[in-house]
Write a protein that holds these residues in place. Structure first.
Motif, PDB file in Angstrom:
ATOM      1  N   MET A  41       0.848  -1.201   0.000  1.00 47.63           N
ATOM      2  CA  MET A  41       0.000   0.000   0.000  1.00 47.63           C
ATOM      3  C   MET A  41       0.881   1.248   0.000  1.00 47.63           C
ATOM      4  O   MET A  41       1.850   1.350   0.728  1.00 47.63           O
ATOM      5  N   LYS A  46      -1.347   9.508   0.715  1.00 46.70           N
ATOM      6  CA  LYS A  46      -2.799   9.474   0.890  1.00 46.70           C
ATOM      7  C   LYS A  46      -3.491  10.173  -0.284  1.00 46.70           C
ATOM      8  O   LYS A  46      -3.052  11.218  -0.742  1.00 46.70           O
ATOM      9  N   MET A  47      -4.595   9.576  -0.704  1.00 49.33           N
ATOM     10  CA  MET A  47      -5.325  10.157  -1.833  1.00 49.33           C
ATOM     11  C   MET A  47      -5.765  11.583  -1.507  1.00 49.33           C
ATOM     12  O   MET A  47      -5.744  12.457  -2.364  1.00 49.33           O
ATOM     13  N   GLU A  48      -6.171  11.802  -0.241  1.00 53.65           N
ATOM     14  CA  GLU A  48      -6.650  13.142   0.100  1.00 53.65           C
ATOM     15  C   GLU A  48      -5.552  14.195  -0.056  1.00 53.65           C
ATOM     16  O   GLU A  48      -5.828  15.336  -0.400  1.00 53.65           O
ATOM     17  N   ARG A  59     -14.837   6.135  -8.960  1.00 51.03           N
ATOM     18  CA  ARG A  59     -14.167   6.063  -7.662  1.00 51.03           C
ATOM     19  C   ARG A  59     -12.721   6.534  -7.738  1.00 51.03           C
ATOM     20  O   ARG A  59     -12.143   6.600  -8.796  1.00 51.03           O
ATOM     21  N   ASP A  60     -12.192   6.810  -6.562  1.00 51.80           N
ATOM     22  CA  ASP A  60     -10.752   7.033  -6.432  1.00 51.80           C
ATOM     23  C   ASP A  60     -10.255   8.176  -7.315  1.00 51.80           C
ATOM     24  O   ASP A  60      -9.335   8.020  -8.108  1.00 51.80           O
ATOM     25  N   ASN A  72       1.282   1.267  -7.670  1.00 50.02           N
ATOM     26  CA  ASN A  72       0.947   1.397  -6.252  1.00 50.02           C
ATOM     27  C   ASN A  72       0.242   2.726  -5.998  1.00 50.02           C
ATOM     28  O   ASN A  72       0.815   3.661  -5.442  1.00 50.02           O
ATOM     29  N   PRO A  93      -2.580   5.379  -4.324  1.00 49.36           N
ATOM     30  CA  PRO A  93      -2.914   5.586  -2.912  1.00 49.36           C
ATOM     31  C   PRO A  93      -3.915   4.556  -2.382  1.00 49.36           C
ATOM     32  O   PRO A  93      -3.899   4.219  -1.213  1.00 49.36           O
ATOM     33  N   GLN A  94      -4.792   4.056  -3.250  1.00 44.87           N
ATOM     34  CA  GLN A  94      -5.776   3.067  -2.804  1.00 44.87           C
ATOM     35  C   GLN A  94      -5.273   1.639  -2.992  1.00 44.87           C
ATOM     36  O   GLN A  94      -6.028   0.697  -2.821  1.00 44.87           O
ATOM     37  N   GLY A  95      -3.984   1.479  -3.337  1.00 43.88           N
ATOM     38  CA  GLY A  95      -3.411   0.148  -3.483  1.00 43.88           C
ATOM     39  C   GLY A  95      -2.929  -0.109  -4.900  1.00 43.88           C
ATOM     40  O   GLY A  95      -3.070   0.742  -5.782  1.00 43.88           O
ATOM     41  N   LYS A 101      -3.152  -1.082  -8.431  1.00 44.54           N
ATOM     42  CA  LYS A 101      -4.284  -1.171  -9.364  1.00 44.54           C
ATOM     43  C   LYS A 101      -3.782  -1.061 -10.803  1.00 44.54           C
ATOM     44  O   LYS A 101      -2.702  -0.558 -11.065  1.00 44.54           O
ATOM     45  N   THR A 135       1.640  10.505  -7.837  1.00 42.92           N
ATOM     46  CA  THR A 135       1.769   9.726  -6.608  1.00 42.92           C
ATOM     47  C   THR A 135       3.223   9.310  -6.382  1.00 42.92           C
ATOM     48  O   THR A 135       3.741   9.379  -5.270  1.00 42.92           O
TER      49      THR A 135
END
Length: 447
Positions: free
Chosen positions: A1, A5-7, A198-199, A270, A272-274, A276, A331
């Motif tokens: 992970m 952070k996404m935020e 999402r995301d 990798n 922020p939400q993992g 993907k 990121t």
RNA sequence: GCGGGUGUAGUACAACGGUUAGUAUGCAAGUUUUCCAAACUUGAGAUGGGAGUUCGAUUCUCCCCACCCGCACCA
């Protein structure tokens, strides 16, 4: 992970003008985003880098830019209309989803008819009689051609860019006198009615794809497939400077492969939400050209004059989303560091990708001779690099931090020594160290 | 689409059924400042949208929208 952070990414994007929510003043619109002044610079640089590597530097890959709206038959041939219109029911008790036509034991896709046939049918998963009404999940966005909205005028916004590459296979092959193997590349928008965006910009309803379809004789599919897998990896690590630690391979199993693909490998990032999906390499076989040949009735075979053979080429696809690439680059570059006891946010972007290549400041803004000299240096750099920022607001430390946050690799400062000997300080974003350079050497040094 | 949560300046937070919605930071203007968000002065800036209850709603209720977390979906 990811430890980013996404935020924090979202906040930075908003704060510094990378990405805004679409139609924000009207409350936004789910799944749509606008790129701001800095964001579009980064996007353009990513796209230019990809085009350079895929098209410009090669002699057998050709670019196109297809229309977003195509003849609806194209999407019937591609399998999207059928795949997008399966009637489904959900179980309100256990949440399972089933094909309505399968449960009803019919080939009909008429929703009213299915509704009647499904009266009293129980959920095969949990056995409860709590199924929703059948409905279709059409992932293609519809529009109308002409002023009259009727069934005859329905068209779709393309759900992927690949379609117009396949339909132009013959045109490109003939106009460019291309022999296999050759490729067709395209960067463009596609639209999908995602059930739940999402995301941040990861899953959106309007997206931009960069993709390349490589047409080959089936005999070389294995090696070409591996070539394009390698290309994806090296582009991300070498051309975009993304850390290998944030990348991994993922092979599609039988259950997750697309309807057209014989083999599929994705590079995962990798986020922020993992980890993907970022970049797919797929073996589409002769699925697309065969279907377009069948539905259009046009001969799409390739004719090998030397061997006197004709056949439908196989296709190796390399496809990546611009928005996801943008998010991956941000990121990967995002760092929070301690500097003199304070926190700083710094985007360690590859210098070639940074929205601004260099920033120029007079050490003090109330000394006209410094400002004037700084303006001269600014003009020199501006004419060389274009994306140069002028900043004389606040104190020098503040300006450094401001540039750190948007990833500007170098800050040039004009001080009192400059007036004596025509040297300036050049401060490095990543090390925060500075060195003196002759103004006459600046262009070359920064390049 | 289902379930849960959250919506207050650009950002991060505070407060309240009732005077002018507060703080920090950021932003802008000015003074100052000889290299890493110094200081001082001044200024602009917000209750997501719409109904309802109420004398009065940013606060309570409902609907919508958006975002977050699960699930599902993800050509």
């Amino acid at each position: 992970m990811s430890n980013v952070k996404m935020e924090d990414i979202v906040s930075l994007c908003k704060r510094r003008g990378f990405v805004f929510q679409a139609s924000e003043i009207y409350g936004g619109l789910a799944g749509f985003y606008d790129y701001g002044p800095l964001g579009i610079e980064l996007v353009n640089k990513i796209k230019a880098e990809w085009w350079q590597a895929v098209v410009t530097e090669r002699d057998n890959i050709f670019g196109v830019d297809g229309a977003i709206v195509q003849n609806p038959k194209l999407w019937e041939a591609s399998g999207h209309v059928a795949g997008f219109t399966d009637p489904l029911v959900d179980c309100k008790n256990c949440g399972a989803r089933h094909r309505a036509d399968h449960l009803a034991g019919t080939d009909s896709t008429d929703l009213n008819e299915l509704k009647e046939l499904l009266e009293g049918i129980k959920c095969p998963t949990c056995g409860k009689q709590e199924l929703t009404e059948p409905r279709t999940y059409n992932m293609m966005m519809k529009t109308w051609i002409g002023p009259v909205e009727d069934n005859e005028s329905i068209a779709y916004l393309r759900p992927e860019t690949a379609g117009s590459i396949f339909t132009n296979f013959k045109n490109v092959q003939e106009t460019m006198r291309a022999k296999l193997p050759f490729g067709i590349a395209q960067i463009g928008k596609a639209f999908r009615n995602e059930i739940s965006p999402r995301d941040f910009i990861f899953r959106v309803r309007e997206l931009e794809q960069m993709e390349m379809q490589y047409f080959i004789p089936p005999s070389i599919q294995g090696s070409v497939y591996e070539d394009w897998r390698s290309f994806a990896w090296s582009f991300l690590t070498d051309r975009l400077g993304i850390s290998k630690d944030n990348l991994e391979w993922h092979e599609h199993g039988d259950d997750e492969r697309a309807h057209y693909a014989a083999a599929a490998h994705d590079v995962y990032f990798n986020f922020p939400q993992g980890f993907k999906e970022l970049w797919g390499t797929h073996n589409r076989t002769d699925y697309d050209l065969s279907n377009h040949q069948r539905v259009s009735g046009k001969d799409l075979q390739y004719i090998d004059q030397e061997k006197n053979e004709r056949f439908i080429p196989y296709v190796i696809e390399s496809s990546v989303g611009v928005g996801r690439m943008f998010l991956a680059v941000l990121t990967d570059a995002y760092h929070e560091e301690e500097i003199n006891g304070d926190k700083r946010v710094v985007l360690k972007l590859k210098p070639e990708l940074a929205p601004y290549r260099v920033a120029v400041s007079p050490l003090l803004k109330n000394k006209p001779e410094l400002v004037e000299k700084a303006r001269e240096v600014y003009d020199i750099l501006k004419s060389e690099f274009g994306n140069v920022m002028w900043d004389d607001n606040g104190n020098i430390g503040k300006r450094y931090r401001r540039q750190d946050e948007i990833g500007t690799p170098y800050c040039v400062v004009i001080d009192f020594d400059t007036l004596e000997n025509n040297t300036v300080t050049v401060r490095d974003r990543d090390t925060t160290e500075q060195q003196r350079q002759q103004i006459s050497d600046l262009n070359e040094f920064i390049r």
